[in-house]
Design an enzyme around this catalytic site. Sequence first.
Site, PDB file in Angstrom:
ATOM      1  N   PHE A 113      62.538  54.383 -14.905  1.00  0.00           N
ATOM      2  CA  PHE A 113      60.904  54.533 -14.892  1.00  0.00           C
ATOM      3  C   PHE A 113      61.049  55.645 -13.825  1.00  0.00           C
ATOM      4  O   PHE A 113      61.509  55.929 -12.796  1.00  0.00           O
ATOM      5  CB  PHE A 113      60.494  53.436 -14.202  1.00  0.00           C
ATOM      6  CG  PHE A 113      58.839  53.403 -14.096  1.00  0.00           C
ATOM      7  CD1 PHE A 113      58.263  53.167 -15.154  1.00  0.00           C
ATOM      8  CD2 PHE A 113      58.306  53.785 -12.905  1.00  0.00           C
ATOM      9  CE1 PHE A 113      57.070  52.888 -15.067  1.00  0.00           C
ATOM     10  CE2 PHE A 113      56.769  53.669 -12.796  1.00  0.00           C
ATOM     11  CZ  PHE A 113      56.162  53.435 -13.893  1.00  0.00           C
ATOM     12  N   ASP A 184      66.904  47.686 -10.110  1.00  0.00           N
ATOM     13  CA  ASP A 184      65.492  47.646 -10.137  1.00  0.00           C
ATOM     14  C   ASP A 184      65.043  46.646 -11.276  1.00  0.00           C
ATOM     15  O   ASP A 184      65.300  46.668 -12.327  1.00  0.00           O
ATOM     16  CB  ASP A 184      64.721  48.768 -10.632  1.00  0.00           C
ATOM     17  CG  ASP A 184      63.293  48.676 -10.243  1.00  0.00           C
ATOM     18  OD1 ASP A 184      62.608  47.462 -10.401  1.00  0.00           O
ATOM     19  OD2 ASP A 184      62.481  49.483  -9.816  1.00  0.00           O
ATOM     20  N   TYR A 209      53.943  41.789  -9.941  1.00  0.00           N
ATOM     21  CA  TYR A 209      52.731  41.900 -10.919  1.00  0.00           C
ATOM     22  C   TYR A 209      52.923  42.055 -12.402  1.00  0.00           C
ATOM     23  O   TYR A 209      51.996  41.839 -13.090  1.00  0.00           O
ATOM     24  CB  TYR A 209      51.764  42.999 -10.367  1.00  0.00           C
ATOM     25  CG  TYR A 209      52.218  44.331 -10.336  1.00  0.00           C
ATOM     26  CD1 TYR A 209      52.324  45.052 -11.599  1.00  0.00           C
ATOM     27  CD2 TYR A 209      52.763  45.102  -9.291  1.00  0.00           C
ATOM     28  CE1 TYR A 209      53.087  46.237 -11.737  1.00  0.00           C
ATOM     29  CE2 TYR A 209      53.437  46.076  -9.341  1.00  0.00           C
ATOM     30  CZ  TYR A 209      53.288  47.083 -10.499  1.00  0.00           C
ATOM     31  OH  TYR A 209      53.949  47.921 -10.497  1.00  0.00           O
ATOM     32  N   LYS A 210      54.042  42.143 -12.869  1.00  0.00           N
ATOM     33  CA  LYS A 210      54.391  41.952 -14.184  1.00  0.00           C
ATOM     34  C   LYS A 210      54.679  40.667 -14.643  1.00  0.00           C
ATOM     35  O   LYS A 210      53.761  39.898 -14.865  1.00  0.00           O
ATOM     36  CB  LYS A 210      55.657  42.933 -14.459  1.00  0.00           C
ATOM     37  CG  LYS A 210      55.129  44.671 -14.300  1.00  0.00           C
ATOM     38  CD  LYS A 210      56.401  45.362 -14.160  1.00  0.00           C
ATOM     39  CE  LYS A 210      55.790  47.073 -14.002  1.00  0.00           C
ATOM     40  NZ  LYS A 210      56.815  47.774 -13.532  1.00  0.00           N
ATOM     41  N   ARG A 356      54.154  49.076 -27.014  1.00  0.00           N
ATOM     42  CA  ARG A 356      54.742  48.147 -26.421  1.00  0.00           C
ATOM     43  C   ARG A 356      54.272  46.818 -26.394  1.00  0.00           C
ATOM     44  O   ARG A 356      52.894  46.850 -26.126  1.00  0.00           O
ATOM     45  CB  ARG A 356      55.118  48.480 -24.861  1.00  0.00           C
ATOM     46  CG  ARG A 356      55.901  49.784 -24.409  1.00  0.00           C
ATOM     47  CD  ARG A 356      56.140  49.714 -22.942  1.00  0.00           C
ATOM     48  NE  ARG A 356      55.159  49.534 -22.039  1.00  0.00           N
ATOM     49  CZ  ARG A 356      55.086  49.199 -20.870  1.00  0.00           C
ATOM     50  NH1 ARG A 356      56.131  49.329 -20.089  1.00  0.00           N
ATOM     51  NH2 ARG A 356      53.913  49.160 -19.949  1.00  0.00           N
TER      52      ARG A 356
HETATM   53  C1  LIG Z   1      56.341  49.178 -12.714  1.00  0.00           C
HETATM   54  C2  LIG Z   1      57.633  49.874 -12.177  1.00  0.00           C
HETATM   55  C3  LIG Z   1      57.375  50.415 -10.929  1.00  0.00           C
HETATM   56  C4  LIG Z   1      55.947  50.643 -10.422  1.00  0.00           C
HETATM   57  O1  LIG Z   1      56.093  51.004  -9.094  1.00  0.00           O
HETATM   58  P1  LIG Z   1      54.869  50.530  -8.013  1.00  0.00           P
HETATM   59  O2  LIG Z   1      54.988  51.128  -6.765  1.00  0.00           O
HETATM   60  O3  LIG Z   1      54.491  48.963  -8.114  1.00  0.00           O
HETATM   61  O4  LIG Z   1      53.656  51.270  -8.678  1.00  0.00           O
HETATM   62  C5  LIG Z   1      58.614  51.264 -10.652  1.00  0.00           C
HETATM   63  N1  LIG Z   1      59.896  51.115 -11.051  1.00  0.00           N
HETATM   64  C6  LIG Z   1      59.972  50.459 -12.198  1.00  0.00           C
HETATM   65  C7  LIG Z   1      61.359  50.322 -12.994  1.00  0.00           C
HETATM   66  C8  LIG Z   1      58.943  49.712 -12.764  1.00  0.00           C
HETATM   67  O5  LIG Z   1      59.072  49.180 -13.887  1.00  0.00           O
END
Ligand SMILES: *Cc1c(COP(=O)(O)O)cnc(C)c1O
Length: 397
Positions: A113, A184, A209-210, A356
């Site tokens: 990400f 992660d 939050y996911k 997705r």
């Molecule tokens: C959703 C996601 C994020 C988002 O980070 P936030 O700081 O919560 O906005 C970061 N890394 C990965 C791998 C994600 O899937």
Amino acid sequence: MTDFTKTRAAFHVPDGVIYLDGNSLGPMPVAAASRVAQTLQGEWAEMLIGGWNKAGWLAQPTLLSDRIGNLIGAGAGTVMLGQTLSIQVFQALAAALSLRPERRVILSDSGNFPSDLYIANGLIDSLGQGHELRLVAPEDIAGAIDEDVAVLMLTEVDYRTGRLHNMKDLTAKAHKAGALTLWDLAHSAGALPVDVTGTSADFATGCTYKYLNAGPGAPAFIYVAPCHIDEIRPALSGWLGHAAPFDFAPVFEPANGIERMRIGTPPVLAMAALEAALDIWADVSMRDVRAASISLSERFIAGVGKHCPELELASPKDPLARGSQVSFRFENGYAVIQALISRGVIGDFRAPDIMRFGITPLYLNENDIDRAVAILADILKSRAWDDVAFKTRSTVT
Ligand SMILES: *Cc1c(COP(=O)(O)O)cnc(C)c1O
């Protein structure tokens, strides 16, 4: 056995909606509304600043952290909640690099990400010690682990394709080369069984939050293996990570254990929503979730394969090589997703051409999957997506 009828009833999904975007933002647990209202009315309004003691606001992150730990195979006192995921990635990566001062390479993959990669580059720049972020294709990661690598930083489940890395094997390989690992779990926690202890991960991060359904902006978590906790000094050393925050001493002294990974004031209202979200997991077995997720995903892929030949599967065919999402490639994917949303089937789009769909058994069943396939097939067959209204990009895709 997990009672998925019961978990389904624990969520508010608007009438007529089939929600296939829980991989991006989980739906609201019904109990979150009253739990947050109680924190507002019963605690903040009535107790004012006394809430920190009387309502236990300060201890809340610690209590909820251990409940997150249960979902990812982490022991008590190894997980800490707070801030957003991007910040937790920074904290974890900075700590990991400090444990390998003689090495300069952070190894990651090109499917990671972007925020994780941006944070790594930002940290490299601010350290100014000549570190390098080395990116290879996801399938080339194992072969790229060598003795220059300080930290192997990977997201277990690819946010675009759902491809699942082998956390145990890659961690073992990294350790053999003397490197540390940072996993992660953004698309893993609440999606599939994770065992940070059994896989010997050094650090892990994730959001709530996911697949954990704690709401927009909910706090993120960091896991530190017990063998490292007392060895690290947090790079973001805020007052609540201090051994005695209320001494207001001018010099930072890390708290014992995982408490040192706290930074500042916890988001109390968001913690209340998280607490309600975690209550749902009390009677849920992650093995059952995984089995149901695979069965629903296979049903979805088979249905799309049969009725939507235009779409190309972008996720691994092997369910054991996937997380809990299914993605398809289609040139006009953005417009198709907008057309789906207009008919109550909510998925999302990731550039350049990925559609997705999050598969979340806590509130999705076979009937939802079959209906989603039928609506998708109809949109493709009728070319309903081929309409200007569906082609204008919103800020958030
Ligand atoms: C959703 C996601 C994020 C988002 O980070 P936030 O700081 O919560 O906005 C970061 N890394 C990965 C791998 C994600 O899937």
